[in-house]
Design a protein around this motif. Structure first.
Motif, short mmCIF file in Angstrom:
data_model
loop_
_atom_site.label_atom_id
_atom_site.label_comp_id
_atom_site.label_asym_id
_atom_site.label_seq_id
_atom_site.Cartn_x
_atom_site.Cartn_y
_atom_site.Cartn_z
N THR A 122 0.84 -1.21 0.00
CA THR A 122 0.00 0.00 0.00
C THR A 122 0.87 1.25 0.00
O THR A 122 0.62 2.19 -0.75
CB THR A 122 -0.96 -0.01 1.21
N ARG A 172 2.28 1.78 -3.40
CA ARG A 172 1.27 2.30 -4.34
C ARG A 172 1.04 3.79 -4.12
O ARG A 172 0.92 4.56 -5.07
CB ARG A 172 -0.05 1.53 -4.21
N ASN A 211 -0.94 6.53 -6.39
CA ASN A 211 -2.30 6.00 -6.27
C ASN A 211 -2.98 6.58 -5.04
O ASN A 211 -2.34 6.74 -3.99
CB ASN A 211 -2.28 4.48 -6.16
N GLU A 227 -8.74 3.54 -7.21
CA GLU A 227 -7.51 2.84 -6.83
C GLU A 227 -7.39 1.51 -7.56
O GLU A 227 -6.30 1.08 -7.90
CB GLU A 227 -7.50 2.60 -5.32
#
Length: 110
Positions: free
Chosen positions: A35, A38, A43, A108
């Motif tokens: 995460t 990203r 993102n 996302e």
């Protein structure tokens, strides 16, 4: 617009992270390394991740989103006139927040 606002948060995140590894910092923030990676690539995070990153970086989420600090004296005066918002308004606000989060999750996934 969201990309422009997120760029500032990403820059602060990278600056604070420095040479530390993604796994170490993700653990400190309380999110997965994937995460964090990203988010650093641009993102949009979900709301909880966004809040955690803002807290770790030490920025107000409202500032990242471009909101001006509220004039608290005006807010206090407003709420003195009415003890609470209506149930209809509260439900509408809750639905708005849920729809915004769902839209962020859809973006996302793209």
């Amino acid at each position: 617009m969201a990309d422009i606002l997120l760029d500032g948060l990403i820059a602060k995140l990278r600056q604070k992270r420095g040479a530390a590894g993604i796994r170490q910092i993700a653990s400190e923030i309380g999110i997965s390394p994937a995460t964090l990676s990203r988010v650093e690539r641009g993102n949009l995070p979900d709301l909880e991740t966004f809040k955690r990153i803002c807290n770790w970086v030490g920025v107000n989420p409202g500032e990242v989103l471009g909101f001006q600090p509220a004039n608290t004296s005006v807010v206090r005066v407003h709420f003195k006139k009415e003890s609470s918002i209506s149930e209809t308004t509260a439900k509408a606000l809750a639905n708005l927040i849920l729809q915004a989060q769902q839209e962020m999750l859809r973006e996302e996934e793209i």
